[in-house]
Motif scaffolding. Structure first.
Motif, PDB file in Angstrom:
ATOM      1  N   THR A 292       0.671  -1.706  -0.251  1.00 55.57           N
ATOM      2  CA  THR A 292       0.366   0.085   0.030  1.00 55.57           C
ATOM      3  C   THR A 292       0.634   1.302   0.248  1.00 55.57           C
ATOM      4  OG1 THR A 292      -0.069  -0.229   2.171  1.00 55.57           O
ATOM      5  CG2 THR A 292      -1.580  -1.549   1.263  1.00 55.57           C
ATOM      6  N   THR A 416     -14.213   3.655   3.598  1.00 58.58           N
ATOM      7  CA  THR A 416     -14.569   3.213   2.691  1.00 58.58           C
ATOM      8  C   THR A 416     -15.378   3.631   1.249  1.00 58.58           C
ATOM      9  OG1 THR A 416     -16.928   3.586   3.493  1.00 58.58           O
ATOM     10  CG2 THR A 416     -15.918   1.595   4.164  1.00 58.58           C
ATOM     11  N   THR A 419     -10.460   4.908  -1.893  1.00 53.56           N
ATOM     12  CA  THR A 419      -9.852   3.542  -1.305  1.00 53.56           C
ATOM     13  C   THR A 419      -8.155   2.839  -1.917  1.00 53.56           C
ATOM     14  OG1 THR A 419     -11.854   2.858  -2.253  1.00 53.56           O
ATOM     15  CG2 THR A 419     -12.007   2.561  -0.314  1.00 53.56           C
ATOM     16  N   THR A 420      -7.637   2.152  -2.351  1.00 54.92           N
ATOM     17  CA  THR A 420      -7.080   1.868  -3.679  1.00 54.92           C
ATOM     18  C   THR A 420      -7.386   0.432  -3.463  1.00 54.92           C
ATOM     19  OG1 THR A 420      -4.971   1.914  -3.993  1.00 54.92           O
ATOM     20  CG2 THR A 420      -4.898   1.424  -2.028  1.00 54.92           C
ATOM     21  N   ARG A 421      -6.715  -0.373  -4.650  1.00 56.93           N
ATOM     22  CA  ARG A 421      -6.557  -1.740  -4.633  1.00 56.93           C
ATOM     23  C   ARG A 421      -5.750  -2.004  -5.238  1.00 56.93           C
ATOM     24  NH1 ARG A 421     -10.498  -5.461  -6.711  1.00 56.93           N
ATOM     25  NH2 ARG A 421     -11.851  -3.898  -7.126  1.00 56.93           N
ATOM     26  N   VAL A 422      -4.865  -3.286  -3.869  1.00 51.55           N
ATOM     27  CA  VAL A 422      -3.442  -3.852  -3.768  1.00 51.55           C
ATOM     28  C   VAL A 422      -3.819  -5.486  -3.946  1.00 51.55           C
ATOM     29  CG1 VAL A 422      -1.404  -4.231  -2.289  1.00 51.55           C
ATOM     30  CG2 VAL A 422      -2.760  -1.964  -2.224  1.00 51.55           C
ATOM     31  N   GLY A 424      -5.648  -7.242  -5.602  1.00 46.10           N
ATOM     32  CA  GLY A 424      -7.019  -7.737  -5.330  1.00 46.10           C
ATOM     33  C   GLY A 424      -7.476  -6.967  -4.233  1.00 46.10           C
ATOM     34  N   GLN A 425      -6.520  -5.940  -3.169  1.00 47.67           N
ATOM     35  CA  GLN A 425      -8.061  -6.458  -2.517  1.00 47.67           C
ATOM     36  C   GLN A 425      -8.229  -4.692  -2.209  1.00 47.67           C
ATOM     37  OE1 GLN A 425      -4.927  -7.473   1.143  1.00 47.67           O
ATOM     38  NE2 GLN A 425      -7.369  -9.122   1.959  1.00 47.67           N
ATOM     39  N   VAL A 426      -9.720  -4.786  -1.877  1.00 49.36           N
ATOM     40  CA  VAL A 426      -9.739  -2.374  -2.267  1.00 49.36           C
ATOM     41  C   VAL A 426      -9.448  -2.477  -0.668  1.00 49.36           C
ATOM     42  CG1 VAL A 426     -11.504  -1.636  -2.022  1.00 49.36           C
ATOM     43  CG2 VAL A 426     -11.993  -2.781  -3.801  1.00 49.36           C
ATOM     44  N   LEU A 427      -8.541  -1.678  -0.306  1.00 44.90           N
ATOM     45  CA  LEU A 427      -8.284  -1.171   0.480  1.00 44.90           C
ATOM     46  C   LEU A 427      -8.209   0.346   1.010  1.00 44.90           C
ATOM     47  CD1 LEU A 427      -4.748  -3.156   1.348  1.00 44.90           C
ATOM     48  CD2 LEU A 427      -7.006  -3.542   2.177  1.00 44.90           C
ATOM     49  N   ALA A 429      -6.770   4.251   1.283  1.00 48.53           N
ATOM     50  CA  ALA A 429      -6.320   4.703   0.759  1.00 48.53           C
ATOM     51  C   ALA A 429      -5.391   5.561   1.392  1.00 48.53           C
ATOM     52  CB  ALA A 429      -6.590   5.680  -0.534  1.00 48.53           C
TER      53      ALA A 429
END
Length: 475
Positions: A292, A416, A419-422, A424-427, A429
């Motif tokens: 991240t 929520t 966010t960012t995608r890492v 394949g997961q949405v976490l 940012a």
């Protein structure tokens, strides 16, 4: 009247506060796993937190008023007894519905903090009141700081039922210690209990806190949330009208409207918001994947251990707060605490690039929270009659809860929404965490500013004993 064993009284009451605060974080490490463990939907599992929050908000002012009327120690024992029963019920709960009911019973524990503070004022020697109240008040933050790593370890090594069984044993031990060590306060206000006022306040708080805690899940623009907020406003208006007309109100709004009490309560909301942000998201940053750009990939237990200095800092700086209040006044301590809390949050907003820097920044926020939380009850008690200290402190506890619950909803919305995608997961940012910490810093700064502008208490009848100069100057 003074206790022959003031150190023992302080130790027992402060440990009660610590135990109560542990109840608040008891299920947090297991929330992601409970849907599988309990065969329930995530929305249903979320009520394990919501039920505790709502029950705490409703019961805190009621227990406080009953304590002023019938005996603070007596109601303290009642609260601990209910918590012990609720914890035992949770340990054997056959389904999620019973577990939610058990968590609601655990929420009754929040009234223990205010009752313990009021008992200290009544039974301790004047020279020990300030330090005792400082430690008792800070116990909420201390428990929150050590609760996550402790429950995380238990959750990883054993069944979740052991968390509730341990809480039941802890509650029973605290009940017996209070029964043996703490004597009853001689101060009682008497009168009849304001049942309509209690029902009205409970209904209004349920509507308000349901809207705040479930707004992100149900949608802030949904008919349910808007309806709850409107209903809360109407109920609060009706409740206030009743309280102003009845002879023995649940909450004396005329006393509550005194500038010292009113603005200290408003500052408490801001300080609660500023403190709780760190508890909610610092461990998330430590556990976030290194991919991240801001996370460190620690396990839940390792992240909890990294944050143990928070609890240590709050323990150490509670007596420091009492000394500052004794020399400079509790208002100065609150301003200092809010300022340090704002600084710590600003440091966290930069998303420090190493674990030691995270520890240093989060410990700074803990120091500020300890100073502020320890000073708040002294300010409240400097402006209310001795016979209303439990009710006034319970109301202040409720104000802090409004701050923490609002912070929780704000954090959920930002985390929520940005966010960012890492992998394949949405976490969340990095920007999300920066926004959260900047908002927390702003809330703490506003709390400090309000405290600085709060006028001094004028009613000599409401002042603490002259032998406790720190509280006499607090406002």
């Amino acid at each position: 009247m003074s206790s022959p064993r003031p150190t023992a009284v302080i130790g027992v009451l402060a440990s009660c506060g610590l135990a109560v605060s542990l109840m608040q974080t008891l299920v947090v490490p297991l929330l992601p796993q409970f849907p599988r463990l309990l065969e329930a939907s995530p929305g249903t599992v979320a009520w394990l937190v919501t039920a505790t929050l709502v029950a705490a908000a409703v019961c805190a002012p009621v227990l406080g008023r009953l304590g002023d009327m019938y005996g603070k120690r007596r109601m303290l024992l009642v609260g601990l007894g209910i918590v012990t029963f609720g914890s035992a019920l949770g340990a054997v709960a056959p389904n999620v519905g019973v577990l939610i009911a058990a968590r609601a019973l655990q929420g009754v524990s929040m009234g223990v903090i205010a009752l313990g503070i009021s008992v200290m004022r009544d039974v301790l020697p004047p020279g020990r009141v300030g330090s005792g109240i400082a430690l008792m008040s800070s116990s909420l933050g201390i428990g929150g700081a050590i609760g996550l790593p402790l429950t995380g370890v238990v959750a990883q090594q054993a069944s979740w039922r052991w968390l509730f069984a341990g809480a039941a044993v802890l509650g029973a031990v605290q009940f017996l210690l209070v029964l043996r060590v703490v004597r009853e306060s001689p101060l009682r206000s008497g009168g009849r209990f304001d049942l309509p006022g209690a029902v009205g306040l409970s209904a209004a708080l349920v509507c308000l806190l349901l809207a705040i805690s479930k707004g992100n899940e149900w949608g802030w623009g949904s008919a349910v949330v808007i309806g709850l907020l409107v209903a809360a406003g109407v109920l609060f208006a009706l409740w206030a009208t009743w309280e102003l007309r009845t002879q023995k109100p649940l909450v004396d709004l005329r006393v509550t409207a005194r500038p010292t009490v009113l603005w200290t309560n408003v500052a408490s909301i801001m300080i609660g918001f500023g403190m709780f942000a760190g508890f909610l998201v610092t461990t998330q940053i430590l556990q976030a994947p290194t991919a991240t750009g801001y996370g460190f990939g620690l396990s839940l237990v390792a992240a909890g251990v990294a944050l143990l200095p928070i609890g240590a800092a709050m323990t150490i700086f509670s007596p420091v707060s009492a000394r500052v209040s004794r020399r400079r006044g509790a208002r100065t301590t609150l301003v200092l605490g809010g300022t340090v809390l704002a600084l710590g949050n600003l440091l966290m907003a930069t998303l420090p690039g190493s674990v030691p820097l995270i520890i240093a920044a989060s410990t700074t926020t803990a120091i500020g929270a300890a100073l502020a939380y320890s000073a708040i009850p002294l300010l409240i008690m400097s402006a209310v009659p001795p016979g209303e200290t439990a009710a006034a402190n319970s109301l202040n506890t409720l104000m802090r809860m409004l701050g923490t619950s609002s912070c929780s909803s704000f954090v959920a919305a930002i985390a929520t929404g940005i966010t960012t995608r890492v992998a394949g997961q949405v976490l969340p940012a990095a920007t999300a965490y920066t926004v959260i910490y900047v908002a927390a810093a702003g809330a703490a700064a506003i709390g400090a500013a309000i405290a600085a502008l709060t006028p001094r208490a004028k009613s000599r009848d409401s002042m603490p004993t002259p032998a406790e100069p720190s509280t006499a100057q607090a406002a």
